[in-house]
Structure formats: structure tokens, C-alpha cells
Motif scaffolding. Structure first.
Motif, PDB file in Angstrom:
ATOM      1  N   ASN A 234     -13.169 -11.268  -0.319  1.00  0.00           N
ATOM      2  CA  ASN A 234     -12.850 -11.287  -1.748  1.00  0.00           C
ATOM      3  C   ASN A 234     -11.347 -11.540  -1.933  1.00  0.00           C
ATOM      4  N   ARG A 235     -11.006 -12.657  -2.575  1.00  0.00           N
ATOM      5  CA  ARG A 235      -9.585 -13.008  -2.753  1.00  0.00           C
ATOM      6  C   ARG A 235      -8.821 -11.964  -3.567  1.00  0.00           C
ATOM      7  N   MET A 236      -9.526 -11.196  -4.372  1.00  0.00           N
ATOM      8  CA  MET A 236      -8.865 -10.183  -5.194  1.00  0.00           C
ATOM      9  C   MET A 236      -8.514  -8.921  -4.391  1.00  0.00           C
ATOM     10  N   THR A 237      -9.111  -8.776  -3.197  1.00  0.00           N
ATOM     11  CA  THR A 237      -8.831  -7.576  -2.392  1.00  0.00           C
ATOM     12  C   THR A 237      -8.260  -7.870  -1.002  1.00  0.00           C
ATOM     13  N   ASN A 238      -8.320  -9.122  -0.553  1.00  0.00           N
ATOM     14  CA  ASN A 238      -7.867  -9.390   0.825  1.00  0.00           C
ATOM     15  C   ASN A 238      -6.392  -9.801   0.918  1.00  0.00           C
ATOM     16  N   LEU A 239      -5.692  -9.790  -0.226  1.00  0.00           N
ATOM     17  CA  LEU A 239      -4.252 -10.080  -0.298  1.00  0.00           C
ATOM     18  C   LEU A 239      -3.884 -11.457   0.244  1.00  0.00           C
ATOM     19  N   SER A 240      -4.829 -12.404   0.183  1.00  0.00           N
ATOM     20  CA  SER A 240      -4.575 -13.728   0.761  1.00  0.00           C
ATOM     21  C   SER A 240      -3.470 -14.486   0.029  1.00  0.00           C
ATOM     22  N   ASP A 241      -3.086 -14.028  -1.165  1.00  0.00           N
ATOM     23  CA  ASP A 241      -2.014 -14.728  -1.881  1.00  0.00           C
ATOM     24  C   ASP A 241      -0.668 -14.010  -1.774  1.00  0.00           C
ATOM     25  N   ASP A 242      -0.586 -13.025  -0.879  1.00  0.00           N
ATOM     26  CA  ASP A 242       0.671 -12.281  -0.708  1.00  0.00           C
ATOM     27  C   ASP A 242       1.585 -13.041   0.246  1.00  0.00           C
ATOM     28  N   ASP A 243       2.724 -13.535  -0.267  1.00  0.00           N
ATOM     29  CA  ASP A 243       3.566 -14.400   0.568  1.00  0.00           C
ATOM     30  C   ASP A 243       4.412 -13.645   1.588  1.00  0.00           C
ATOM     31  N   THR A 244       4.310 -12.318   1.608  1.00  0.00           N
ATOM     32  CA  THR A 244       5.045 -11.577   2.653  1.00  0.00           C
ATOM     33  C   THR A 244       4.193 -11.405   3.913  1.00  0.00           C
ATOM     34  N   LEU A 245       2.914 -11.748   3.824  1.00  0.00           N
ATOM     35  CA  LEU A 245       1.993 -11.538   4.945  1.00  0.00           C
ATOM     36  C   LEU A 245       1.775 -12.837   5.718  1.00  0.00           C
ATOM     37  N   ASP A 246       1.789 -12.744   7.035  1.00  0.00           N
ATOM     38  CA  ASP A 246       1.551 -13.912   7.883  1.00  0.00           C
ATOM     39  C   ASP A 246       0.132 -13.823   8.454  1.00  0.00           C
ATOM     40  N   PHE A 247      -0.786 -14.541   7.810  1.00  0.00           N
ATOM     41  CA  PHE A 247      -2.202 -14.451   8.197  1.00  0.00           C
ATOM     42  C   PHE A 247      -2.509 -15.184   9.499  1.00  0.00           C
ATOM     43  N   SER A 248      -1.517 -15.913  10.034  1.00  0.00           N
ATOM     44  CA  SER A 248      -1.755 -16.545  11.339  1.00  0.00           C
ATOM     45  C   SER A 248      -1.643 -15.500  12.461  1.00  0.00           C
ATOM     46  N   VAL A 249      -1.059 -14.334  12.136  1.00  0.00           N
ATOM     47  CA  VAL A 249      -0.856 -13.273  13.129  1.00  0.00           C
ATOM     48  C   VAL A 249      -2.024 -12.287  13.120  1.00  0.00           C
ATOM     49  N   SER A 250      -2.483 -11.920  11.925  1.00  0.00           N
ATOM     50  CA  SER A 250      -3.566 -10.937  11.799  1.00  0.00           C
ATOM     51  C   SER A 250      -4.156 -11.058  10.397  1.00  0.00           C
ATOM     52  N   GLN A 251      -5.230 -10.334  10.149  1.00  0.00           N
ATOM     53  CA  GLN A 251      -5.795 -10.243   8.799  1.00  0.00           C
ATOM     54  C   GLN A 251      -5.301  -8.957   8.158  1.00  0.00           C
ATOM     55  N   PHE A 252      -5.122  -8.960   6.831  1.00  0.00           N
ATOM     56  CA  PHE A 252      -4.737  -7.728   6.145  1.00  0.00           C
ATOM     57  C   PHE A 252      -5.884  -6.710   6.273  1.00  0.00           C
ATOM     58  N   LEU A 253      -7.108  -7.148   5.979  1.00  0.00           N
ATOM     59  CA  LEU A 253      -8.288  -6.300   6.215  1.00  0.00           C
ATOM     60  C   LEU A 253      -8.835  -6.755   7.565  1.00  0.00           C
ATOM     61  N   ARG A 254      -8.548  -5.998   8.595  1.00  0.00           N
ATOM     62  CA  ARG A 254      -8.753  -6.486   9.965  1.00  0.00           C
ATOM     63  C   ARG A 254     -10.122  -6.109  10.510  1.00  0.00           C
ATOM     64  N   LYS A 255     -10.364  -4.814  10.714  1.00  0.00           N
ATOM     65  CA  LYS A 255     -11.649  -4.378  11.284  1.00  0.00           C
ATOM     66  C   LYS A 255     -12.333  -3.305  10.458  1.00  0.00           C
ATOM     67  N   GLY A 256     -11.541  -2.367   9.931  1.00  0.00           N
ATOM     68  CA  GLY A 256     -12.125  -1.304   9.105  1.00  0.00           C
ATOM     69  C   GLY A 256     -13.085  -0.406   9.871  1.00  0.00           C
ATOM     70  N   LYS A 257     -12.844  -0.240  11.165  1.00  0.00           N
ATOM     71  CA  LYS A 257     -13.763   0.540  11.991  1.00  0.00           C
ATOM     72  C   LYS A 257     -13.125   1.850  12.444  1.00  0.00           C
ATOM     73  N   VAL A 258     -13.977   2.747  12.935  1.00  0.00           N
ATOM     74  CA  VAL A 258     -13.493   3.980  13.563  1.00  0.00           C
ATOM     75  C   VAL A 258     -13.658   3.799  15.073  1.00  0.00           C
ATOM     76  N   GLY A 259     -12.581   4.062  15.824  1.00  0.00           N
ATOM     77  CA  GLY A 259     -12.688   3.990  17.289  1.00  0.00           C
ATOM     78  C   GLY A 259     -12.076   2.748  17.912  1.00  0.00           C
ATOM     79  N   ASP A 260     -11.458   1.877  17.092  1.00  0.00           N
ATOM     80  CA  ASP A 260     -10.830   0.672  17.660  1.00  0.00           C
ATOM     81  C   ASP A 260      -9.650   1.033  18.563  1.00  0.00           C
ATOM     82  N   TRP A 261      -9.155   2.253  18.421  1.00  0.00           N
ATOM     83  CA  TRP A 261      -8.039   2.700  19.286  1.00  0.00           C
ATOM     84  C   TRP A 261      -8.387   2.581  20.767  1.00  0.00           C
TER      85      TRP A 261
END
Length: 292
Positions: A234-261
Motif C-alpha cells: 500500500n503506497r499510503m503505508t509503505n513510505l515509498s514516496d519518502d525521499d530520505t529512504l533508500d529502497f535499494s538498500v532495504s524495504q521500510f516494511l521489511r519482514k514484520g516477523k517475530v524471531g528474525d533475530w
């Protein structure tokens, strides 16, 4: 626009950067209203998720057009953020036309503007287990150009353990808010892990805390719309228009999981972290789950 990565410095005993201290006086003197709702979190602990749930609970029925036209960070302003050439977080919060105003903050409890307490505002504090929190923070700092340079994983983890992070120590943050909850009844203290485990149950708990009589059908619909994969697209929640974020490095909403540590901590890092954790958390009744 090019945003230089800032330096971390100590501010009233907490590590911060100038993006969060430049407007300090206006933040501290912010005039809360009795119906304001604050979403408070340590960074990367479900802030956008909770903000979106609250926004849908309050405004989907009355302002459906917001859904497709206004990004979440404009609906729920970031109180202490101050960027050059942009209205500050306090200005954005001050000009919100919706009622209630939903306002987000990462401030430790001792920095919350006193008018929120004086007006007896409702505060939703969402927290996340330290191991997943540091992993999420690491990937965020890699892509967020208004954060200090993260360095490699092991140096980042070391800084996290020392509390040398933007907004300070995770331990101080979660425990400080937990203590405040014992004396201030208008804090709803919730856990990222519970949200992942049963989003519907947590939405019901929120409705109960907020005194909302949202229909079962509406709660079910919101549960679908705040599903991680739906929000990620959803473009309204994934911050895809935020120019301070570099989406080539990672996603703002990445995994949203428990235990990725478990995909990041070495055995030695995990043992050392557990040792520190025991020591730091020995005086609190606060309990976390690192897997579900």
C-alpha cells in the motif's frame, strides 16, 4: 533532496540527533487537547502498524478518501521531527483538522510534553522484544539517510547494547514507559509479538481501551487491511514516496516477523546479549517473547 547523515550526541542523558532536538522548545511547549491520542514507541517497534490501525478505527467511516490520498505519516505526524524546508512535527500536529488528533512519538517517557499528562490524553505504547527490535533498527538505519551511519551488524549491536542509539537505550525506554503505566491509567501498553500472533484480538483490546464501539464487521475489515503484506503493497503505508529512504538498500516494511533475530545473532552474540538483558531487566516485571 540530499540529507546529510547526522552525528549522534548526548541530550539530557539520551542519545539524539539534531533532527529531533532542533525544535525542542516547541515540542516541550506543545499544547495537547484532551482527545489527542499518542502513539509512543521505541523506533522500529510497530509504530506505523499501530498508527494505521488507529487511523482506520477513527476515520475510515467518516473520511474514506484518506485511504487512497494521504500517506500515513501525514495523517499521524511525528511530533519531534524537524527537517529543513519542511513544517516541523509540532506544526503538522497543530494543523491537523481531524478529531481526535493521532500523534506519534519516539520520545522516552521523561521527554513527553507535560500538556499530554495535564490533559489526561490516551497513550498507546507499543513495544517489541529487544532482539528483533535491534535487527529491524539496523536495517532501517542502513536505508534511512537522516539516521547516523549504522556501520556493520556487530558494531551496531554493540551500540544498541550501550544505548548509543537515536532515542537512547531500548532498556530505559521500555522500562520507563512500563513504570509510568503503573501510575497513569491512560496508557495502553501493547506488544508487537501479540499483534503478530492475533491482530484481531489486539484490535479489540484497543477498541476497549479507547471506548470505541466499532462493529465486528469493521474490525474484521481493518484486520485484513493492516495485514503486513497488504500494508507493504500500500503506497499510503509503505513510505515509498519518502525521499530520505533508500529502497535499494532495504524495504521500510521489511519482514514484520517475530524471531528474525535468529538470522542475525551469532551464538556468542546471543549469549552475551542474554547476559546483559538479565542484568538490565532484573528490576522490572516487564516480560517479552522472542518467539511465538
Amino acid at each position: 533532496m540530499d540529507h546529510p547523515r547526522p552525528e549522534l550526541f548526548e541530550f539530557h542523558g539520551v542519545s539524539l540527533t539534531h533532527y529531533f532536538t532542533d525544535n525542542w522548545e516547541n515540542v516541550q511547549n506543545f499544547k495537547a487537547r484532551p482527545d489527542d491520542i499518542v502513539v509512543a514507541t521505541y523506533p522500529k517497534a510497530g509504530t506505523t502498524w499501530v498508527s494505521y490501525i488507529l487511523d482506520l478505527l477513527y476515520f475510515r467511516q467518516t473520511h474514506p478518501e484518506r485511504e487512497t490520498t494521504i500517506p500515513i505519516y501525514k495523517r499521524v505526524p511525528f511530533l519531534e521531527l524537524s527537517m529543513p524546508l519542511e513544517p516541523s512535527g509540532t506544526d503538522k500536529a497543530g494543523t491537523l483538522t481531524t478529531s481526535p488528533r493521532i500523534i506519534k512519538t519516539h520520545l522516552p517517557v521523561q521527554f513527553i510534553p507535560k500538556s499530554f499528562w495535564e490533559q489526561n490524553c490516551k497513550i498507546v505504547y507499543c513495544t517489541r522484544n529487544a532482539k528483533d527490535n535491534v535487527v529491524s533498527y539496523f536495517h532501517f538505519d542502513r536505508m534511512e539517510n537522516i539516521q547516523p551511519e549504522p556501520g556493520d551488524w556487530s558494531s551496531f549491536l554493540k551500540r544498541f547494547k550501550e544505548g548509543k542509539m537515536v532515542f537512547g537505550s531500548w532498556f530505559d525506554h521500555v522500562c520507563g514507559w512500563w513504570e509510568k503505566k503503573q501510575t497513569y491509567s491512560n496508557i495502553h501498553y501493547m506488544f508487537f509479538e501479540d499483534l503478530v500472533e492475533d491482530t484481531g484480538r489486539e484490535i479489540k483490546r484497543l477498541c476497549s481501551f479507547l471506548g470505541l464501539s466499532t462493529s465486528e464487521e469493521e474490525k474484521e475489515k481493518i484486520k485484513g487491511d493492516v495485514h503486513f503484506d497488504v500494508m507493504k503493497a500500500n503506497r499510503m503505508t509503505n513510505l515509498s514516496d519518502d525521499d530520505t529512504l533508500d529502497f535499494s538498500v532495504s524495504q521500510f516494511l521489511r519482514k514484520g516477523k517475530v524471531g528474525d533475530w535468529k538470522n542475525h545473532f551469532t551464538v556468542a552474540q546471543n549469549e552475551q546479549f542474554d547476559e546483559l538483558y538479565k542484568q538490565k531487566m532484573k528490576n522490572t516485571s516487564l516480560q517479552f517473547r522472542t518467539e511465538i
